[in-house]
Design a protein around this motif. Structure first.
Motif, short mmCIF file in Angstrom:
data_model
loop_
_atom_site.label_atom_id
_atom_site.label_comp_id
_atom_site.label_asym_id
_atom_site.label_seq_id
_atom_site.Cartn_x
_atom_site.Cartn_y
_atom_site.Cartn_z
N ASP A 192 0.83 -1.22 0.00
CA ASP A 192 0.00 0.00 0.00
C ASP A 192 0.85 1.26 0.00
OD1 ASP A 192 -2.27 -1.50 -0.06
OD2 ASP A 192 -2.77 -1.26 2.05
N LEU A 193 1.95 1.23 0.75
CA LEU A 193 2.80 2.41 0.83
C LEU A 193 3.62 2.58 -0.45
CD1 LEU A 193 3.70 4.77 2.50
CD2 LEU A 193 5.32 3.29 3.71
N VAL A 194 4.06 1.48 -1.03
CA VAL A 194 4.78 1.57 -2.31
C VAL A 194 3.86 2.13 -3.39
CG1 VAL A 194 6.01 0.27 -4.09
CG2 VAL A 194 6.34 -0.31 -1.68
N ASP A 283 5.79 -10.94 2.90
CA ASP A 283 6.60 -10.82 4.11
C ASP A 283 7.18 -9.42 4.30
OD1 ASP A 283 7.80 -11.70 6.46
OD2 ASP A 283 9.63 -12.36 5.44
N GLY A 284 6.36 -8.40 4.06
CA GLY A 284 6.78 -7.03 4.30
C GLY A 284 7.63 -6.39 3.23
N ALA A 285 7.90 -7.12 2.14
CA ALA A 285 8.66 -6.56 1.02
C ALA A 285 7.78 -6.55 -0.22
CB ALA A 285 9.93 -7.38 0.78
N THR A 286 8.03 -5.59 -1.11
CA THR A 286 7.22 -5.44 -2.32
C THR A 286 8.11 -5.53 -3.55
OG1 THR A 286 5.59 -4.06 -1.18
CG2 THR A 286 5.64 -3.94 -3.58
N LEU A 287 7.73 -6.41 -4.47
CA LEU A 287 8.43 -6.50 -5.75
C LEU A 287 7.79 -5.54 -6.74
CD1 LEU A 287 10.63 -7.98 -7.43
CD2 LEU A 287 8.79 -9.49 -8.24
N ILE A 288 8.59 -4.61 -7.22
CA ILE A 288 8.14 -3.67 -8.27
C ILE A 288 8.52 -4.28 -9.61
CG2 ILE A 288 8.42 -1.36 -9.23
CD1 ILE A 288 9.30 -0.45 -6.42
N THR A 289 7.53 -4.44 -10.48
CA THR A 289 7.79 -4.91 -11.84
C THR A 289 7.26 -3.87 -12.81
OG1 THR A 289 7.59 -7.24 -11.19
CG2 THR A 289 7.42 -6.74 -13.53
N ARG A 318 16.54 5.48 -2.95
CA ARG A 318 15.91 6.58 -2.21
C ARG A 318 14.49 6.19 -1.77
NH1 ARG A 318 17.57 9.35 -6.76
NH2 ARG A 318 19.59 10.38 -6.56
N LEU A 319 13.78 5.45 -2.62
CA LEU A 319 12.43 5.04 -2.28
C LEU A 319 12.42 4.24 -0.98
CD1 LEU A 319 9.42 4.59 -2.80
CD2 LEU A 319 10.03 2.70 -4.34
N GLU A 320 13.39 3.37 -0.80
CA GLU A 320 13.43 2.59 0.44
C GLU A 320 13.59 3.49 1.65
OE1 GLU A 320 14.67 -1.88 -0.20
OE2 GLU A 320 16.38 -0.56 -0.59
N GLY A 321 14.37 4.56 1.50
CA GLY A 321 14.50 5.52 2.59
C GLY A 321 13.18 6.23 2.86
N VAL A 322 12.45 6.58 1.81
CA VAL A 322 11.14 7.22 1.99
C VAL A 322 10.18 6.27 2.69
CG1 VAL A 322 9.13 8.15 0.77
CG2 VAL A 322 11.44 8.76 0.00
N GLU A 324 10.82 3.87 4.71
CA GLU A 324 11.21 3.72 6.11
C GLU A 324 10.74 4.91 6.93
OE1 GLU A 324 15.21 2.81 8.80
OE2 GLU A 324 15.35 2.98 6.61
N ARG A 325 10.88 6.11 6.37
CA ARG A 325 10.48 7.31 7.12
C ARG A 325 8.98 7.41 7.26
NH1 ARG A 325 14.39 9.60 3.73
NH2 ARG A 325 12.79 10.59 2.43
N VAL A 326 8.27 7.17 6.15
CA VAL A 326 6.82 7.35 6.16
C VAL A 326 6.14 6.22 6.91
CG1 VAL A 326 4.76 7.50 4.71
CG2 VAL A 326 6.88 8.66 4.01
N GLY A 327 6.70 4.99 6.74
CA GLY A 327 6.08 3.83 7.36
C GLY A 327 6.27 3.82 8.86
#
Length: 327
Positions: A192-194, A283-289, A318-322, A324-327
């Motif tokens: 959802d956050l991605v 498991d808390g990770a999202t695959l972007i295709t 950078r997205l992973e950093g975003v 982490e901050r937003v989540g």
């Protein structure tokens, strides 16, 4: 790639696909008999499948449809004829119309899925039996060989966990054919956050920046179907380069898993590409295709030569950093 051979035999009226996998027969069986897993590979790239019905028993029926990047739907149905767990099953496979009835002028095939153990894992032998040479020729002319090959070649990422599939690979760019490229990247964060990070300007401006030294100067987004978007970037002081941007339109939106947009370089007469974004969470990770359709091979090669993959990897970092901050 898992698929090792596809053979058509006009005399036997068959099309046989063979594929090998580094997974057990039991694991392969589960991938083909769990509709949630089938949906991850049954449709070829750009035409993902949905199975709203799956009555897995002899005499039962499975209904499915595949959706194109422009929202067109192609339907199919299986009638389960034989089930021999975990060695295989047989179905009567039909093209169907919007009401689920056999489509006029389209063939029905008996299809056998056979799973065999190998020294390194398992093998799939998928044989379709046709009622006439004309029916076989019709399916081949429709792209049945190419579509089946691309669909089954997606199974490797279903048989593994997403983290196993993506471990240490970063942003991957795969050339599928002359006009299609698939880009994948696993990010730590919920689906959802991605999705939000790909839709909301205040989040997009924090990560969709490409290489270091650039800023997003314009980020206008209407993510609804038919809505327009416009992005622009400019170099920061000390960075060489000229400002540029992209604009386009949303053709399909299935929140929070799929969005299809056109992409055109603003101010040029370059043809647009078709960008098909798909998200999967585990498991808390999202695959972007991201499946990109180019107008021709030359355009594909020109874009890839720009170092696009490296720029996308910087952005996804950078997205992973975003997240982490937003989540």
């Amino acid at each position: 790639m898992p698929v090792t051979d596809v053979t058509t035999d006009p005399e036997a009226l068959t099309m046989t696909l063979t594929a090998e996998f580094p997974a057990s027969v039991d694991r392969l069986w589960k991938a083909f008999t769990d509709p949630a897993q089938l949906e991850r590979f049954w449709g070829p790239p750009g035409w993902p499948a949905t199975f709203p019905r799956f009555d897995f028993e002899v005499g039962g029926r499975a209904d499915y449809y595949m959706t194109s990047p422009k929202g067109e739907k192609a339907g199919g149905a299986w009638e389960f004829l034989e089930i021999d767990e975990p060695r295989g099953f047989t179905v009567l496979d039909s093209f169907v119309d919007a009401e689920g009835r056999p489509a006029e002028g389209m063939p029905t095939m008996r299809v056998v899925f056979a799973f065999e153990p190998t020294e390194t894992g398992s093998k799939l032998v998928n044989t379709s039996y046709f009622t006439s040479a004309e029916a076989l020729e019709q399916v081949v002319a429709m792209g049945g060989v190419e579509g089946s090959t691309m669909a089954f070649n997606q199974l490797d990422r279903v048989l593994q966990s997403l983290r196993e599939y993506a471990q240490g690979k970063g942003t991957r760019t795969e050339i599928l054919d002359d006009t299609h490229v698939r880009i994948t990247r696993l990010v730590e964060g919920p689906l959802d956050l991605v999705w939000r990070a790909h839709q909301e300007p205040e989040l997009l401006q924090q990560w969709l920046l490409g290489p270091d030294g650039w800023r997003m100067s314009v980020c206008e987004v209407d993510p609804s179907v038919g809505g327009k978007y416009r992005y622009a970037w400019e170099p920061l002081e000390g960075t060489e380069g000229q400002s540029f941007g992209f604009d386009g339109e949303t053709l399909l939106s299935e929140a929070p898993r799929r969005a299809v947009t056109t992409e055109h370089m603003t101010g040029t007469d370059f043809p647009s590409t078709l960008n098909d974004l798909n998200l999967e969470e585990e498991d808390g990770a999202t695959l972007i295709t991201l499946l990109i359709e180019y107008p021709d091979k030359d355009t594909r090669d020109m874009v890839l030569a720009t170092g696009m993959t490296d720029g996308m990897e910087a952005s996804y970092g950078r997205l992973e950093g975003v997240l982490e901050r937003v989540g």
